[in-house]
Scaffold this active site. Structure first.
Site, mmCIF file in Angstrom:
data_model
loop_
_atom_site.group_PDB
_atom_site.id
_atom_site.type_symbol
_atom_site.label_atom_id
_atom_site.label_comp_id
_atom_site.label_asym_id
_atom_site.label_seq_id
_atom_site.Cartn_x
_atom_site.Cartn_y
_atom_site.Cartn_z
ATOM 1 N N ALA A 107 -3.734 -98.761 -38.681
ATOM 2 C CA ALA A 107 -3.533 -98.765 -37.235
ATOM 3 C C ALA A 107 -3.625 -100.218 -36.780
ATOM 4 O O ALA A 107 -4.583 -100.921 -37.131
ATOM 5 C CB ALA A 107 -4.584 -97.915 -36.532
ATOM 6 N N GLU A 149 6.588 -67.524 -58.805
ATOM 7 C CA GLU A 149 7.504 -66.469 -59.226
ATOM 8 C C GLU A 149 6.750 -65.164 -59.487
ATOM 9 O O GLU A 149 7.188 -64.085 -59.091
ATOM 10 C CB GLU A 149 8.245 -66.898 -60.500
ATOM 11 C CG GLU A 149 9.029 -68.192 -60.362
ATOM 12 C CD GLU A 149 8.220 -69.411 -60.789
ATOM 13 O OE1 GLU A 149 7.033 -69.512 -60.379
ATOM 14 O OE2 GLU A 149 8.745 -70.250 -61.531
ATOM 15 N N ARG A 189 -11.750 -84.611 -39.955
ATOM 16 C CA ARG A 189 -12.386 -83.984 -38.809
ATOM 17 C C ARG A 189 -11.303 -83.410 -37.889
ATOM 18 O O ARG A 189 -10.754 -84.112 -37.027
ATOM 19 C CB ARG A 189 -13.290 -84.987 -38.084
ATOM 20 C CG ARG A 189 -14.403 -85.511 -38.985
ATOM 21 C CD ARG A 189 -15.366 -86.426 -38.303
ATOM 22 N NE ARG A 189 -14.790 -87.690 -37.892
ATOM 23 C CZ ARG A 189 -14.556 -88.719 -38.711
ATOM 24 N NH1 ARG A 189 -14.818 -88.609 -40.012
ATOM 25 N NH2 ARG A 189 -14.059 -89.840 -38.258
ATOM 26 N N CYS A 249 8.466 -72.395 -65.312
ATOM 27 C CA CYS A 249 7.871 -72.957 -66.523
ATOM 28 C C CYS A 249 8.149 -72.056 -67.717
ATOM 29 O O CYS A 249 8.334 -70.845 -67.580
ATOM 30 C CB CYS A 249 6.371 -73.169 -66.344
ATOM 31 S SG CYS A 249 5.430 -71.637 -66.119
ATOM 32 N N ARG A 294 -4.894 -87.777 -43.409
ATOM 33 C CA ARG A 294 -5.998 -87.884 -44.367
ATOM 34 C C ARG A 294 -6.247 -86.550 -45.077
ATOM 35 O O ARG A 294 -6.712 -86.531 -46.217
ATOM 36 C CB ARG A 294 -7.267 -88.332 -43.645
ATOM 37 C CG ARG A 294 -8.438 -88.605 -44.583
ATOM 38 C CD ARG A 294 -9.679 -88.995 -43.797
ATOM 39 N NE ARG A 294 -9.586 -90.334 -43.230
ATOM 40 C CZ ARG A 294 -10.455 -90.849 -42.372
ATOM 41 N NH1 ARG A 294 -11.494 -90.107 -41.977
ATOM 42 N NH2 ARG A 294 -10.312 -92.071 -41.896
ATOM 43 N N ASP A 338 -17.084 -101.154 -41.020
ATOM 44 C CA ASP A 338 -16.912 -99.945 -40.218
ATOM 45 C C ASP A 338 -17.824 -98.801 -40.628
ATOM 46 O O ASP A 338 -18.046 -97.878 -39.838
ATOM 47 C CB ASP A 338 -15.463 -99.453 -40.312
ATOM 48 C CG ASP A 338 -14.471 -100.438 -39.705
ATOM 49 O OD1 ASP A 338 -14.909 -101.317 -38.941
ATOM 50 O OD2 ASP A 338 -13.277 -100.317 -40.000
ATOM 51 N N SER A 376 -21.945 -105.967 -33.406
ATOM 52 C CA SER A 376 -23.395 -105.822 -33.497
ATOM 53 C C SER A 376 -23.809 -104.683 -34.418
ATOM 54 O O SER A 376 -24.930 -104.646 -34.891
ATOM 55 C CB SER A 376 -23.989 -105.579 -32.090
ATOM 56 O OG SER A 376 -23.413 -104.420 -31.514
#
Length: 347
Positions: free
Chosen positions: A159, A57, A216, A80, A193, A209, A173
């Site tokens: 996902a 405002e 990004r 407020c 995100r 992971d 690996s």
């Protein structure tokens, strides 16, 4: 309820668009936008940009060309009426004396919650409340949950393959993400995100992971993303997890998964986290479902079938009658993938 004209709705929609410019920078305050209209045209506008800065405002009044008398002020949230980091917006409005104030929704904060509206009305200003109210409440939903429940609004994001698996379960690996979805879906995932105050994963996902949990996107500094939270239990963690290095800041939450509500209350209280994106893995998802701490779901589905592996969630084992209900569903194609979003419906 006051009938609002098409013009009222048009100007309130503009105020809501302005409010979104402050998304992610106003905490612990909600996002708010304001538009001042004279003779059917916008004469001033503003939004709350950051805590400690001018409220919407006041920003709109500063932008106003000419006197406020005879104008209509559209504001997405009740002005407020108390002194925090800045003075009361009601006093600035009373000094400016617009003829009418149109409010999107009342403020759920007990320090306001109708008092601002009553203050303006007692001073003789016409105040109409509820223009595009559903949209206005949706804009401050995380803030409302934070105020009412002392915890952040939780979005569970995953996902998965079309048959419901987030990973094949086979050893890899090296610690690195195994992408199920295409490039377009991963870009949208980064947009999701970027919106919350914090993003959380469990220790299993961190070990498997080693995600960075940064945002990004083109033109965006990855060091400016949300707080990265690792729900670690009491086990040992690898020495150099990417999410615990550099910026943005990170936090390790220790304790049992049964203490989830307490952990979220600590995030809300100590770090002013009003919105949290939970990115996995399956056991963490299950823990949030079991605790009834999921408010929204964002599920990317890839056109793949693997017939087994790691499910979206496990461990909650709710009876069907107690399953969290979702709705209404919103679906969107993103490249070859599908994004389903929905709120958890209160029973």
């Amino acid at each position: 309820m006051t009938p609002f004209s098409a013009a009222d709705q048009r100007f309130m929609r503009r105020a809501l668009e302005l409010a979104e410019r402050g998304r992610g920078t106003t905490r612990p305050n909600p996002t708010v936008g304001a538009v001042i209209v004279r003779n059917g045209r916008v004469a001033g506008q503003g939004f709350h940009e950051r805590a400690g800065g001018p409220h919407a405002e006041v920003a709109a009044l500063a932008d106003l060309r000419g006197d406020a008398r005879g104008t209509t002020l559209y504001v997405t949230l009740e002005p407020c009426c108390h002194t925090g980091r800045t003075g009361p917006c009601t006093e600035a409005i009373l000094q400016a004396r617009p003829a009418r104030v149109v409010v999107g929704c009342s403020d759920p904060n007990p320090a306001v919650d109708g008092r601002g509206i009553r203050r303006l009305r007692r001073a003789g200003i016409q105040v109409d409340v509820g223009c595009l109210e559903d949209d206005a409440r949706a804009a401050i939903r995380a803030y409302a949950v934070w105020i009412a429940q002392s915890r952040p609004l939780v979005t569970l994001k995953a996902a998965a393959t079309l048959d419901g698996y987030i990973a094949d379960g086979h050893p890899r690996s090296r610690r690195a993400p195994a992408f199920l979805t295409g490039r377009e879906a991963r870009r949208v995932a980064h947009e999701l995100r970027a919106a919350p105050h914090a993003v959380l994963v469990g220790a299993g996902t961190a070990r498997a992971d080693d995600p960075r949990l940064t945002v990004r996107l083109p033109g965006r500094d990855p060091r400016t993303g949300p707080l990265r939270v690792l729900l670690a239990g009491r086990g040992r963690l690898p020495a150099r997890l990417k999410m615990l290095r550099g910026a943005p800041p990170s936090l390790v939450l220790r304790g049992r998964r049964q203490d989830l509500r307490r952990a979220l209350e600590a995030l809300a209280r100590e770090h002013e986290v009003q919105s949290l994106l939970v990115e996995g893995g399956a056991t963490v998802h299950g823990a949030f479902i079991a605790a009834g701490l999921v408010d929204r779901v964002a599920l990317f589905l890839a056109p793949r079938l693997i017939g087994g592996g790691v499910p979206v969630a496990r461990g909650a084992d709710l009876p069907l009658a107690q399953a969290l209900r979702l709705g209404p569903l919103s679906t969107r194609t993103v490249g070859p993938d599908l994004l389903i979003t929905a709120d958890v419906v209160a029973v």
